[in-house]
Design a protein around this motif. Structure first.
Motif, PDB file in Angstrom:
ATOM      1  N   PHE A 390       0.833  -1.208   0.000  1.00 32.37           N
ATOM      2  CA  PHE A 390       0.000   0.000   0.000  1.00 32.37           C
ATOM      3  C   PHE A 390       0.865   1.253   0.000  1.00 32.37           C
ATOM      4  CE2 PHE A 390      -2.093   3.394   2.480  1.00 32.37           C
ATOM      5  CZ  PHE A 390      -3.137   3.675   1.604  1.00 32.37           C
ATOM      6  N   ARG A 391       1.854   1.299   0.880  1.00 32.77           N
ATOM      7  CA  ARG A 391       2.733   2.460   0.942  1.00 32.77           C
ATOM      8  C   ARG A 391       3.477   2.652  -0.375  1.00 32.77           C
ATOM      9  NH1 ARG A 391       4.991   1.478   5.661  1.00 32.77           N
ATOM     10  NH2 ARG A 391       6.800   0.352   4.860  1.00 32.77           N
ATOM     11  N   LEU A 392       3.948   1.548  -0.948  1.00 35.67           N
ATOM     12  CA  LEU A 392       4.678   1.615  -2.213  1.00 35.67           C
ATOM     13  C   LEU A 392       3.817   2.199  -3.326  1.00 35.67           C
ATOM     14  CD1 LEU A 392       7.133   0.887  -3.989  1.00 35.67           C
ATOM     15  CD2 LEU A 392       6.126  -1.386  -4.281  1.00 35.67           C
ATOM     16  N   ILE A 393       2.591   1.697  -3.457  1.00 38.28           N
ATOM     17  CA  ILE A 393       1.724   2.145  -4.552  1.00 38.28           C
ATOM     18  C   ILE A 393       1.228   3.561  -4.327  1.00 38.28           C
ATOM     19  CG2 ILE A 393      -0.489   1.718  -5.689  1.00 38.28           C
ATOM     20  CD1 ILE A 393      -0.008  -1.287  -5.202  1.00 38.28           C
ATOM     21  N   ARG A 395       2.379   6.071  -2.400  1.00 33.95           N
ATOM     22  CA  ARG A 395       3.409   7.109  -2.475  1.00 33.95           C
ATOM     23  C   ARG A 395       3.944   7.283  -3.886  1.00 33.95           C
ATOM     24  NH1 ARG A 395       6.899   7.013   3.200  1.00 33.95           N
ATOM     25  NH2 ARG A 395       5.105   6.852   4.597  1.00 33.95           N
ATOM     26  N   THR A 396       4.007   6.193  -4.633  1.00 35.97           N
ATOM     27  CA  THR A 396       4.433   6.288  -6.032  1.00 35.97           C
ATOM     28  C   THR A 396       3.429   7.098  -6.847  1.00 35.97           C
ATOM     29  OG1 THR A 396       5.607   4.169  -5.897  1.00 35.97           O
ATOM     30  CG2 THR A 396       5.028   4.969  -8.094  1.00 35.97           C
ATOM     31  N   ILE A 397       2.137   6.844  -6.647  1.00 34.32           N
ATOM     32  CA  ILE A 397       1.099   7.615  -7.351  1.00 34.32           C
ATOM     33  C   ILE A 397       1.201   9.099  -6.992  1.00 34.32           C
ATOM     34  CG2 ILE A 397      -1.397   8.004  -7.492  1.00 34.32           C
ATOM     35  CD1 ILE A 397      -1.752   4.967  -7.197  1.00 34.32           C
ATOM     36  N   PHE A 398       1.435   9.393  -5.720  1.00 30.94           N
ATOM     37  CA  PHE A 398       1.575  10.783  -5.278  1.00 30.94           C
ATOM     38  C   PHE A 398       2.703  11.481  -6.036  1.00 30.94           C
ATOM     39  CE2 PHE A 398       3.819  13.893  -2.704  1.00 30.94           C
ATOM     40  CZ  PHE A 398       2.814  14.716  -2.250  1.00 30.94           C
ATOM     41  N   VAL A 399       3.855  10.849  -6.097  1.00 32.46           N
ATOM     42  CA  VAL A 399       4.999  11.471  -6.767  1.00 32.46           C
ATOM     43  C   VAL A 399       4.723  11.641  -8.260  1.00 32.46           C
ATOM     44  CG1 VAL A 399       7.439  11.228  -7.340  1.00 32.46           C
ATOM     45  CG2 VAL A 399       6.634  10.598  -5.060  1.00 32.46           C
ATOM     46  N   ILE A 400       4.130  10.643  -8.882  1.00 40.23           N
ATOM     47  CA  ILE A 400       3.813  10.743 -10.311  1.00 40.23           C
ATOM     48  C   ILE A 400       2.853  11.909 -10.558  1.00 40.23           C
ATOM     49  CG2 ILE A 400       2.617   9.606 -12.222  1.00 40.23           C
ATOM     50  CD1 ILE A 400       3.728   6.947 -11.171  1.00 40.23           C
ATOM     51  N   ALA A 401       1.856  12.077  -9.675  1.00 45.98           N
ATOM     52  CA  ALA A 401       0.886  13.169  -9.841  1.00 45.98           C
ATOM     53  C   ALA A 401       1.570  14.531  -9.737  1.00 45.98           C
ATOM     54  CB  ALA A 401      -0.223  13.045  -8.797  1.00 45.98           C
ATOM     55  N   THR A 402       2.457  14.703  -8.751  1.00 44.50           N
ATOM     56  CA  THR A 402       3.143  15.993  -8.629  1.00 44.50           C
ATOM     57  C   THR A 402       4.029  16.254  -9.841  1.00 44.50           C
ATOM     58  OG1 THR A 402       4.992  14.997  -7.385  1.00 44.50           O
ATOM     59  CG2 THR A 402       3.146  15.872  -6.111  1.00 44.50           C
ATOM     60  N   THR A 403       4.630  15.209 -10.376  1.00 46.56           N
ATOM     61  CA  THR A 403       5.507  15.370 -11.537  1.00 46.56           C
ATOM     62  C   THR A 403       4.725  15.790 -12.771  1.00 46.56           C
ATOM     63  OG1 THR A 403       6.994  13.661 -10.650  1.00 46.56           O
ATOM     64  CG2 THR A 403       7.242  14.226 -12.973  1.00 46.56           C
ATOM     65  N   ILE A 404       3.571  15.171 -12.995  1.00 46.25           N
ATOM     66  CA  ILE A 404       2.758  15.513 -14.168  1.00 46.25           C
ATOM     67  C   ILE A 404       2.253  16.949 -14.082  1.00 46.25           C
ATOM     68  CG2 ILE A 404       0.578  15.021 -15.350  1.00 46.25           C
ATOM     69  CD1 ILE A 404       1.027  12.065 -14.719  1.00 46.25           C
ATOM     70  N   VAL A 405       1.770  17.357 -12.912  1.00 51.49           N
ATOM     71  CA  VAL A 405       1.287  18.730 -12.757  1.00 51.49           C
ATOM     72  C   VAL A 405       2.430  19.720 -12.938  1.00 51.49           C
ATOM     73  CG1 VAL A 405       0.262  20.384 -11.145  1.00 51.49           C
ATOM     74  CG2 VAL A 405      -0.632  18.061 -11.288  1.00 51.49           C
ATOM     75  N   ALA A 406       3.613  19.391 -12.445  1.00 46.48           N
ATOM     76  CA  ALA A 406       4.777  20.265 -12.648  1.00 46.48           C
ATOM     77  C   ALA A 406       5.086  20.426 -14.127  1.00 46.48           C
ATOM     78  CB  ALA A 406       5.983  19.695 -11.904  1.00 46.48           C
ATOM     79  N   MET A 407       4.939  19.359 -14.892  1.00 48.72           N
ATOM     80  CA  MET A 407       5.170  19.443 -16.337  1.00 48.72           C
ATOM     81  C   MET A 407       4.114  20.311 -17.018  1.00 48.72           C
ATOM     82  SD  MET A 407       6.228  15.535 -17.311  1.00 48.72           S
ATOM     83  CE  MET A 407       7.778  14.792 -16.780  1.00 48.72           C
ATOM     84  N   LEU A 408       2.891  20.306 -16.478  1.00 45.39           N
ATOM     85  CA  LEU A 408       1.806  21.085 -17.065  1.00 45.39           C
ATOM     86  C   LEU A 408       1.908  22.574 -16.725  1.00 45.39           C
ATOM     87  CD1 LEU A 408      -1.232  18.707 -16.462  1.00 45.39           C
ATOM     88  CD2 LEU A 408      -0.285  19.388 -18.678  1.00 45.39           C
ATOM     89  N   LEU A 409       2.450  22.906 -15.540  1.00 40.60           N
ATOM     90  CA  LEU A 409       2.523  24.295 -15.075  1.00 40.60           C
ATOM     91  C   LEU A 409       3.940  24.626 -14.606  1.00 40.60           C
ATOM     92  CD1 LEU A 409      -0.775  24.423 -12.969  1.00 40.60           C
ATOM     93  CD2 LEU A 409      -0.419  25.433 -15.233  1.00 40.60           C
ATOM     94  N   PRO A 410       4.899  24.668 -15.523  1.00 41.65           N
ATOM     95  CA  PRO A 410       6.296  24.859 -15.125  1.00 41.65           C
ATOM     96  C   PRO A 410       6.686  26.333 -14.984  1.00 41.65           C
ATOM     97  CG  PRO A 410       6.214  24.495 -17.469  1.00 41.65           C
ATOM     98  CD  PRO A 410       4.780  24.462 -16.986  1.00 41.65           C
TER      99      PRO A 410
END
Length: 488
Positions: A390-393, A395-410
């Motif tokens: 659970f922690r692995l999945i 936290r991984t989703i959290f990081v991926i979400a922040t990365t995608i939003v950063a790419m959208l609004l850099p």
């Protein structure tokens, strides 16, 4: 490698608030019958604060002062320092309730709200705090990628000349930063990241000092101070702004400075790592004084030296806007320090959000094997690391979400300003003041009550104004932007 004996943590195997597999790590059993690893001191707490505060915000201070000029700029910096320190002192007394020394511990910011203000404000606080933590992670992803790109561009300018195009996409660097954060995010709790905060604090000192040194060197080379009393001029000449543009950018600079001082939303979590005696609130107040004074010294010197060096043309990001080209290796090293620092700062801000989701899931599904089943993994140079799916999945989703939003609004300055404006009033000012008033039973309409509430209302107006300015900046940037195709 994974040990042959796997820890199966069902509901019957939960003892003292933690799964049995985690009890192999020594800790104290507190008055709430929970095991905690509270070994922090004034210096580790100060390191956490400095790691959280001296971050990407320092890079925008010269630009922020340029919007306001030599008088208003430093005054605003000192004002935010005072407000942050004052309200943090109030918040430190709310770690225990009802008595700040002998009361029951509030292990998170939301626990403190629950104990002092009730369930309605808990939901308000939770929404603001955790969306702010998530947005800060987005901002750090943007900043780390910009610094990584700056290293490549600096090398390109060095080899091809200062006028070479050197256009480089930041998307691969955001993705790389995300991969690193996925790995570090698997460290299960905040207290075990003390070493990463120490490293990150050293990095923040290093690149701040380099930026200051480069600014002083450039200032000596210029042989005179630049900048004006009122900042960037209003007019039609090159480099001047319209009245509306000037107003928007002044408001945005307020958000940038607010972001630079933002750490109150994790103060309680930091305080929960402290050992006692002495009383945690006394230690935290000392750590806060060290942290705020240290950061204010760096902010004031770097912001003012940067403005004196570049004047009204100060770049939005001091070390990546290429006010400095040489020595290129030193600029590269400074930007590498920024990336390392933000790896740690990302975790400092994300761990409280990780914890609240995982605690909620643990209570919601106490018999779930998916949530409670722990594997003990032997990690070289680290030791035993508890790992579950659970922690692995999650936290991984959290990081991926922040990365995608950063790419959208850099957009560095705009996003930093918006995050700062969004979190400053409710988390740094309103909740600490209201909790303190409730805990100390301060009578309405007394001089102390009026003073605290006046400060709160004034800071609310600042947050609203800064937020409007930052949103306007994002709107203007979006007019000339194609998603996932940002280059510098």
């Amino acid at each position: 490698m994974v040990n042959s004996e796997l820890q199966n943590h069902t509901n019957s195997e939960i003892e003292n608030g933690l799964p049995k597999g985690l009890q192999m790590f020594p800790g104290e059993i507190d008055e709430d019958n929970n095991v905690h690893h509270r070994n922090g001191t004034v210096w580790t707490a100060a390191a956490h604060i400095i790691t959280a505060v001296i971050g990407s915000g320092v890079l925008s201070l010269a630009w922020s002062i340029a919007q306001m000029g030599w008088i208003a700029g430093p005054i605003v910096l000192l004002f935010f320092a005072y407000v942050t320190y004052h309200t943090s002192i109030l918040l430190a007394d709310c770690y225990r309730s009802p008595d700040p020394v002998t009361g029951k511990r509030n292990q998170t910011y939301m626990d403190a709200i629950r104990a002092n203000l009730g369930p309605v404000q808990v939901w308000m606080c939770g929404f603001v705090q955790y969306t702010n933590l998530w947005a800060t992670a987005v901002g750090y992803t943007i900043t780390a990628a910009i610094s990584a790109v700056a290293i490549k561009r600096s090398d390109c300018f060095h080899s091809s000349g200062d006028n070479a195009p050197c256009h480089i996409s930041n998307n691969p660097y955001m993705a790389g930063f995300g991969v690193v954060e996925i790995i570090f995010s698997q460290v299960p709790d905040f207290d075990r990241l003390w070493w990463l905060s120490i490293v990150a604090a050293i990095m923040s000192f290093t690149y701040s000092t380099i930026g200051l040194g480069l600014g002083i060197g450039k200032l000596i080379e210029n042989k005179h101070l630049r900048g004006t009393i009122t900042g960037i001029s209003i007019g039609h000449a090159t480099g001047e702004l319209s009245k509306a543009q000037k107003g928007w950018q002044v408001l945005q600079s307020l958000g940038n400075i607010a972001f630079a001082y933002s750490f109150s939303m994790i103060l309680i979590e930091i305080q929960d790592t402290l050992k006692s005696p002495p009383a945690e609130n006394k230690t935290m107040k000392k750590a806060t004084l060290i942290g705020v004074c240290t950061t204010t010294f760096f902010y004031m010197t770097i912001g003012c030296v940067g403005y004196a060096t570049f004047g009204n043309s100060a770049p939005g990001n001091l070390l990546t806007g290429f006010g400095f080209y040489n020595p290129y290796w030193l600029v590269d090293f400074a930007n590498a320090c920024i990336v390392v620092h933000l790896v740690g700062a990302y975790q400092v801000y994300s761990q409280p959000l990780f914890a609240v989701v995982e605690n909620w899931a643990s209570k919601k599904w106490p018999k779930s094997r998916f949530i409670h089943h722990e594997y003990i993994v032997d990690v070289p140079c680290y030791g035993a690391l508890p790992l579950n799916l659970f922690r692995l999945i999650w936290r991984t989703i959290f990081v991926i979400a922040t990365t995608i939003v950063a790419m959208l609004l850099p957009f560095f300055n705009d996003v930093v300003g918006l995050v700062g404006a969004y979190g400053f009033w409710p988390l740094t000012v309103y909740f600490p003041i209201e909790m303190y008033i409730n805990q100390k039973k301060i009578v309405p309409w007394t001089s102390q009550w009026i003073g605290l509430e006046t400060l709160s209302v004034f800071c609310l107006l600042i947050s609203i104004a800064a937020g409007i300015g930052s949103i306007e900046g994002i709107i203007q940037d979006l007019k000339h932007y194609t998603p996932f195709k940002t280059t510098y």
